[in-house]
Design a protein around this motif. Structure first.
Motif, mmCIF file in Angstrom:
data_model
loop_
_atom_site.group_PDB
_atom_site.id
_atom_site.type_symbol
_atom_site.label_atom_id
_atom_site.label_comp_id
_atom_site.label_asym_id
_atom_site.label_seq_id
_atom_site.Cartn_x
_atom_site.Cartn_y
_atom_site.Cartn_z
ATOM 1 N N GLY A 162 8.764 -1.819 8.835
ATOM 2 C CA GLY A 162 8.097 -2.213 10.062
ATOM 3 C C GLY A 162 6.709 -2.750 9.772
ATOM 4 O O GLY A 162 6.034 -2.306 8.830
ATOM 5 N N ALA A 163 6.281 -3.711 10.592
ATOM 6 C CA ALA A 163 5.004 -4.381 10.351
ATOM 7 C C ALA A 163 3.816 -3.437 10.485
ATOM 8 O O ALA A 163 2.765 -3.682 9.897
ATOM 9 C CB ALA A 163 4.857 -5.555 11.325
ATOM 10 N N TYR A 164 3.975 -2.341 11.244
ATOM 11 C CA TYR A 164 2.828 -1.469 11.515
ATOM 12 C C TYR A 164 3.044 -0.053 10.978
ATOM 13 O O TYR A 164 2.422 0.885 11.460
ATOM 14 C CB TYR A 164 2.565 -1.425 13.025
ATOM 15 C CG TYR A 164 2.171 -2.771 13.589
ATOM 16 C CD1 TYR A 164 0.868 -3.246 13.469
ATOM 17 C CD2 TYR A 164 3.107 -3.577 14.221
ATOM 18 C CE1 TYR A 164 0.504 -4.486 13.970
ATOM 19 C CE2 TYR A 164 2.758 -4.826 14.728
ATOM 20 C CZ TYR A 164 1.454 -5.269 14.604
ATOM 21 O OH TYR A 164 1.101 -6.500 15.096
ATOM 22 N N ARG A 165 3.908 0.110 9.974
ATOM 23 C CA ARG A 165 4.128 1.452 9.408
ATOM 24 C C ARG A 165 2.895 1.939 8.645
ATOM 25 O O ARG A 165 2.704 3.142 8.471
ATOM 26 C CB ARG A 165 5.347 1.476 8.498
ATOM 27 C CG ARG A 165 5.263 0.570 7.281
ATOM 28 C CD ARG A 165 6.470 0.774 6.355
ATOM 29 N NE ARG A 165 6.454 2.090 5.774
ATOM 30 C CZ ARG A 165 5.837 2.388 4.626
ATOM 31 N NH1 ARG A 165 5.161 1.456 3.969
ATOM 32 N NH2 ARG A 165 5.888 3.611 4.151
ATOM 33 N N VAL A 166 2.063 0.982 8.185
ATOM 34 C CA VAL A 166 0.781 1.309 7.572
ATOM 35 C C VAL A 166 -0.306 0.664 8.419
ATOM 36 O O VAL A 166 -0.248 -0.524 8.724
ATOM 37 C CB VAL A 166 0.696 0.802 6.119
ATOM 38 C CG1 VAL A 166 -0.681 1.125 5.538
ATOM 39 C CG2 VAL A 166 1.792 1.431 5.266
ATOM 40 N N MET A 167 -1.297 1.441 8.813
ATOM 41 C CA MET A 167 -2.329 0.964 9.728
ATOM 42 C C MET A 167 -3.693 1.441 9.224
ATOM 43 O O MET A 167 -3.805 2.522 8.641
ATOM 44 C CB MET A 167 -2.039 1.513 11.134
ATOM 45 C CG MET A 167 -3.103 1.219 12.175
ATOM 46 S SD MET A 167 -4.428 2.474 12.212
ATOM 47 C CE MET A 167 -3.574 3.892 12.899
#
Length: 381
Positions: A323-328
């Protein structure tokens, strides 16, 4: 084609009584205002989601409801712009078929700006509308393309205004010197037309804005998402099943905090720490938002325990594998704000799996996609 049929077709593209500059100017300034609001609020949304390196630590965490207001206004104005764009195209479409096609450099610039403005404007409003229902029937990534085309729309709009400024100025006011005086019945028709456009804008706004402006929630009959529906009284965009989060993946869950003094916490240990309650909204890029009561451990307390230096920022990693936002990443304004929590409870209940059990991020003035769920790792930067 018979002579009569040919005359009928030609009449479709002949200027009518209300295809006049005054009507086009009145609708155009409303549409231009809507595009300007969409552009400015879109900049806020984009840079909150994707801050350039130099801006990451300068983004403000207050007001806590800031993103909810700006993104709700962005989506509501974008939807309201759809009937305005249709009305604007109706007022000017006969001129699009006038001959010769180009009568000089200024006319060529006008035609080019109109072509780009119409194509890009339709693209922005259509893709934005489909984004509110999370339907993406195209092969490109929505966010960067929508952002890039917004600049194209704005540039084309500025060129169009510059080229058409003498005519716009002549017909701006009701009693401007260049304004055509219509017969009484035509003036009444113009008022009826503008009244109809205003009613259409009001109707689509009233029936959709309730997804973010909750007092209008019951009237939001056409809103893609109702803020009243969802587990624990709050909607979700991505469920645990959709994210691939299983009970097995969470069976031995622990929170890892990396920093000068790293440590690991179990869920029981997190629950044993001092708990704080905050009232914060979840506000998503699709336009819906709702406030809720969150309980958990302050991010700043977890950072201090890890020996984080003053002004440090934070990287958050989810259990979610893809997912694009699994790391924030959170800039220091967010990470050190006392309202930013690693939340364990929602509205007095343990977080459900769909809301990020066992722990999730909740912070003020943040897009929903950055309120990371199923958190497993915090890293001091």
């Amino acid at each position: 084609m018979t002579q009569e049929a040919l005359l009928r077709v030609r009449s479709w593209f002949a200027p009518g009584r209300l295809h006049d500059p005054r009507t086009a100017t009145v609708v155009g300034r409303l549409l231009g205002t809507a595009f300007l609001i969409c552009f400015l609020t879109g900049l806020v949304s984009h840079y909150l989601q994707h801050p350039p390196g130099a801006l990451a630590d300068r983004l403000p965490s207050r007001p806590a409801w800031g993103y909810r207001l700006s993104q709700g206004l962005h989506v509501a104005t974008g939807i309201a712009a759809i009937p305005l764009l249709l009305a604007k195209l109706w007022t000017v479409y006969p001129r699009l078929f006038t001959l010769p096609v180009v009568r000089g450099v200024r006319h060529a610039l006008e035609r080019l700006s109109i072509a780009v403005l119409v194509a890009a404007g339709v693209f922005e409003l259509l893709t934005g509308l489909l984004n509110t229902v999370q339907w993406y029937p195209w092969p490109f990534s929505f966010v960067p393309v929508h952002f890039a085309v917004a600049w194209l729309v704005t540039g084309a709009l500025l060129v169009h205004i510059a080229v058409k400024w003498p005519e716009i100025r002549a017909h701006w006011g009701r009693r401007s010197p260049g304004t055509l005086e219509l017969p009484a019945e035509d003036a009444l028709s113009r008022r009826r037309l503008l009244g109809t456009v205003t009613a259409a804008v009001g109707a689509v706004t009233l029936t959709t804005a309730g997804q973010s402006f909750t007092p209008l929630g019951r009237a939001a009959l056409l809103a893609p998402r109702s803020p009243e529906h969802g587990p624990q009284g709050l909607p979700v965009n991505k469920t645990a099943a959709a994210a691939g989060i299983t009970e097995t993946a969470l069976a031995d869950w622990k929170l890892t905090v990396e920093g000068p003094t790293p440590y690991v916490l179990t869920l029981a240990e997190l629950r044993g720490m001092r708990q704080y309650d905050v009232e914060l909204p979840i506000a998503c890029v699709e336009g819906w938002s709702k406030s809720a009561r969150w309980s958990g451990v302050r991010i700043v307390d977890l950072l201090e325990r890890a020996g984080a230096p003053a002004g440090s920022s934070l990287r958050v990693t989810s259990v979610q594998a893809r997912g694009a936002y699994r790391v924030m990443e959170m800039g220091h304004e967010y990470a050190h704000d006392p309202l930013s929590l690693l939340a364990l409870r929602l509205n007095g209940e343990v977080l459900s799996a769909d809301h990020g059990h066992p722990a999730r991020i909740i912070a003020p003035n943040r897009p929903g996609v950055l309120q990371t769920k199923w958190v497993r790792r915090l890293e001091v930067l």
